[in-house]
Design a protein around this motif. Sequence first.
Motif, PDB file in Angstrom:
ATOM      1  N   ASP A 168       0.860  -1.186   0.000  1.00  0.00           N
ATOM      2  CA  ASP A 168       0.000   0.000   0.000  1.00  0.00           C
ATOM      3  C   ASP A 168       0.893   1.232   0.000  1.00  0.00           C
ATOM      4  N   PHE A 169       0.767   2.085  -1.029  1.00  0.00           N
ATOM      5  CA  PHE A 169       1.706   3.195  -1.160  1.00  0.00           C
ATOM      6  C   PHE A 169       1.574   4.221  -0.041  1.00  0.00           C
ATOM      7  N   ALA A 170       0.363   4.560   0.349  1.00  0.00           N
ATOM      8  CA  ALA A 170       0.185   5.559   1.415  1.00  0.00           C
ATOM      9  C   ALA A 170       0.836   5.075   2.714  1.00  0.00           C
ATOM     10  N   THR A 171       0.696   3.773   2.986  1.00  0.00           N
ATOM     11  CA  THR A 171       1.322   3.197   4.188  1.00  0.00           C
ATOM     12  C   THR A 171       2.830   3.224   4.067  1.00  0.00           C
ATOM     13  N   LEU A 172       3.347   2.891   2.892  1.00  0.00           N
ATOM     14  CA  LEU A 172       4.790   2.917   2.657  1.00  0.00           C
ATOM     15  C   LEU A 172       5.346   4.323   2.838  1.00  0.00           C
ATOM     16  N   GLU A 173       4.672   5.296   2.259  1.00  0.00           N
ATOM     17  CA  GLU A 173       5.128   6.689   2.361  1.00  0.00           C
ATOM     18  C   GLU A 173       5.173   7.127   3.823  1.00  0.00           C
ATOM     19  N   ASN A 174       4.158   6.754   4.580  1.00  0.00           N
ATOM     20  CA  ASN A 174       4.132   7.107   5.999  1.00  0.00           C
ATOM     21  C   ASN A 174       5.283   6.438   6.745  1.00  0.00           C
ATOM     22  N   SER A 175       5.571   5.188   6.417  1.00  0.00           N
ATOM     23  CA  SER A 175       6.684   4.486   7.069  1.00  0.00           C
ATOM     24  C   SER A 175       8.003   5.201   6.797  1.00  0.00           C
ATOM     25  N   ILE A 176       8.193   5.635   5.561  1.00  0.00           N
ATOM     26  CA  ILE A 176       9.440   6.325   5.216  1.00  0.00           C
ATOM     27  C   ILE A 176       9.559   7.636   5.980  1.00  0.00           C
ATOM     28  N   ARG A 177       8.494   8.401   6.002  1.00  0.00           N
ATOM     29  CA  ARG A 177       8.555   9.716   6.660  1.00  0.00           C
ATOM     30  C   ARG A 177       8.715   9.594   8.181  1.00  0.00           C
ATOM     31  N   MET A 178       8.062   8.590   8.772  1.00  0.00           N
ATOM     32  CA  MET A 178       8.079   8.466  10.230  1.00  0.00           C
ATOM     33  C   MET A 178       9.272   7.667  10.760  1.00  0.00           C
ATOM     34  N   GLN A 179       9.755   6.710   9.979  1.00  0.00           N
ATOM     35  CA  GLN A 179      10.781   5.803  10.501  1.00  0.00           C
ATOM     36  C   GLN A 179      12.147   5.962   9.831  1.00  0.00           C
ATOM     37  N   ILE A 180      12.176   6.397   8.573  1.00  0.00           N
ATOM     38  CA  ILE A 180      13.448   6.605   7.877  1.00  0.00           C
ATOM     39  C   ILE A 180      13.909   8.057   7.999  1.00  0.00           C
ATOM     40  N   PHE A 181      13.015   8.972   7.660  1.00  0.00           N
ATOM     41  CA  PHE A 181      13.410  10.383   7.617  1.00  0.00           C
ATOM     42  C   PHE A 181      13.574  11.007   8.999  1.00  0.00           C
ATOM     43  N   THR A 182      13.292  10.261  10.044  1.00  0.00           N
ATOM     44  CA  THR A 182      13.531  10.751  11.404  1.00  0.00           C
ATOM     45  C   THR A 182      14.918  10.359  11.910  1.00  0.00           C
ATOM     46  N   MET A 183      15.685   9.625  11.109  1.00  0.00           N
ATOM     47  CA  MET A 183      17.063   9.314  11.462  1.00  0.00           C
ATOM     48  C   MET A 183      17.971  10.468  11.022  1.00  0.00           C
ATOM     49  N   PRO A 184      19.173  10.571  11.592  1.00  0.00           N
ATOM     50  CA  PRO A 184      20.110  11.619  11.154  1.00  0.00           C
ATOM     51  C   PRO A 184      20.396  11.528   9.659  1.00  0.00           C
ATOM     52  N   ASP A 185      20.616  12.682   9.035  1.00  0.00           N
ATOM     53  CA  ASP A 185      20.831  12.728   7.586  1.00  0.00           C
ATOM     54  C   ASP A 185      22.003  11.868   7.131  1.00  0.00           C
ATOM     55  N   GLU A 186      23.003  11.711   7.988  1.00  0.00           N
ATOM     56  CA  GLU A 186      24.203  10.967   7.580  1.00  0.00           C
ATOM     57  C   GLU A 186      24.031   9.450   7.675  1.00  0.00           C
ATOM     58  N   THR A 187      22.879   8.999   8.143  1.00  0.00           N
ATOM     59  CA  THR A 187      22.650   7.559   8.290  1.00  0.00           C
ATOM     60  C   THR A 187      22.731   6.856   6.940  1.00  0.00           C
ATOM     61  N   ARG A 188      23.558   5.831   6.867  1.00  0.00           N
ATOM     62  CA  ARG A 188      23.685   5.024   5.656  1.00  0.00           C
ATOM     63  C   ARG A 188      22.481   4.082   5.534  1.00  0.00           C
ATOM     64  N   LEU A 189      21.888   4.043   4.379  1.00  0.00           N
ATOM     65  CA  LEU A 189      20.761   3.155   4.115  1.00  0.00           C
ATOM     66  C   LEU A 189      21.246   2.007   3.245  1.00  0.00           C
ATOM     67  N   LEU A 190      21.281   0.803   3.845  1.00  0.00           N
ATOM     68  CA  LEU A 190      21.680  -0.401   3.125  1.00  0.00           C
ATOM     69  C   LEU A 190      20.401  -1.143   2.763  1.00  0.00           C
ATOM     70  N   SER A 191      20.028  -1.060   1.513  1.00  0.00           N
ATOM     71  CA  SER A 191      18.702  -1.542   1.111  1.00  0.00           C
ATOM     72  C   SER A 191      18.769  -2.906   0.456  1.00  0.00           C
ATOM     73  N   GLY A 192      17.576  -3.407   0.101  1.00  0.00           N
ATOM     74  CA  GLY A 192      17.469  -4.741  -0.443  1.00  0.00           C
ATOM     75  C   GLY A 192      17.861  -4.861  -1.903  1.00  0.00           C
ATOM     76  N   HIS A 193      17.933  -3.730  -2.596  1.00  0.00           N
ATOM     77  CA  HIS A 193      18.310  -3.741  -4.010  1.00  0.00           C
ATOM     78  C   HIS A 193      19.066  -2.452  -4.325  1.00  0.00           C
ATOM     79  N   GLY A 194      20.065  -2.564  -5.174  1.00  0.00           N
ATOM     80  CA  GLY A 194      20.779  -1.381  -5.623  1.00  0.00           C
ATOM     81  C   GLY A 194      21.823  -0.882  -4.636  1.00  0.00           C
ATOM     82  N   PRO A 195      22.463   0.249  -4.979  1.00  0.00           N
ATOM     83  CA  PRO A 195      23.541   0.789  -4.148  1.00  0.00           C
ATOM     84  C   PRO A 195      23.026   1.453  -2.883  1.00  0.00           C
ATOM     85  N   GLU A 196      23.908   1.586  -1.916  1.00  0.00           N
ATOM     86  CA  GLU A 196      23.521   2.259  -0.667  1.00  0.00           C
ATOM     87  C   GLU A 196      23.334   3.748  -0.916  1.00  0.00           C
ATOM     88  N   THR A 197      22.626   4.376   0.023  1.00  0.00           N
ATOM     89  CA  THR A 197      22.395   5.809  -0.050  1.00  0.00           C
ATOM     90  C   THR A 197      22.390   6.345   1.376  1.00  0.00           C
TER      91      THR A 197
END
Length: 212
Positions: A168-197
């Motif tokens: 569900d996209f609305a749920t996904l977007e909320n998860s990103i804003r509440m759980q990912i974007f609340t971490m410090p900007d320098e946090t490395r994101l090691l994801s399931g596909h593709g290069p890190e960011t």
Amino acid sequence: MLEIVSFTLGPAQTNAYLVADPDTNEAVVIDPSWDGHIILAEAQKRGWRIGHLWYTHAHFDHIGGAAAIADALNPLPHVALHPDDHVLWRAGGGGAKFGLNIDPGPEPTIDFVQGMILKLGSNEFEVRYTPGHTKGHCILYVAKENICFCGDVIFNGSVGRTDLPGGDFATLENSIRMQIFTMPDETRLLSGHGPETTVGHEKMYNPFVGLN
């Protein structure tokens, strides 16, 4: 301190992460995507003992290597997954839809919950519940190391697909804003596909959920 070895394996080119505490040689595999013998061989080469398998979610391309790893270990590794993805796990991660019937390996014995702390040696992994890609998707945040293993929630310049069962996209977007974007900007994101960011990069440039 953590040591991390990444692998890109399987039909969906999925990232698996072999993570160890070098002081204790304890290791965990986060999302054992495919070709478990390759991950196992690397751990053995380094003298690391795999005691846990942690799944961000139960799609087939994130658990496809679990059985081969577990078959070679005694005792069996502890397996952790959010309860809302147990049905998906029991269905082989949905692989049949893509013509892939996998052995999902040992049954999950640890239920992820929001805020749970997992330990690997002296390192603490915070579980954050991030549904939207699947119903039970979770990420693992290591604040001390500024690292987050974020599965298929967010990628470098993209986000996880939401057109599969439980998405569900609305749920996904909320998860990103509440759980990912609340971490410090320098946090490395090691994801399931593709290069890190990083969190900061995705806030700035991600066309799906960026803040600018």
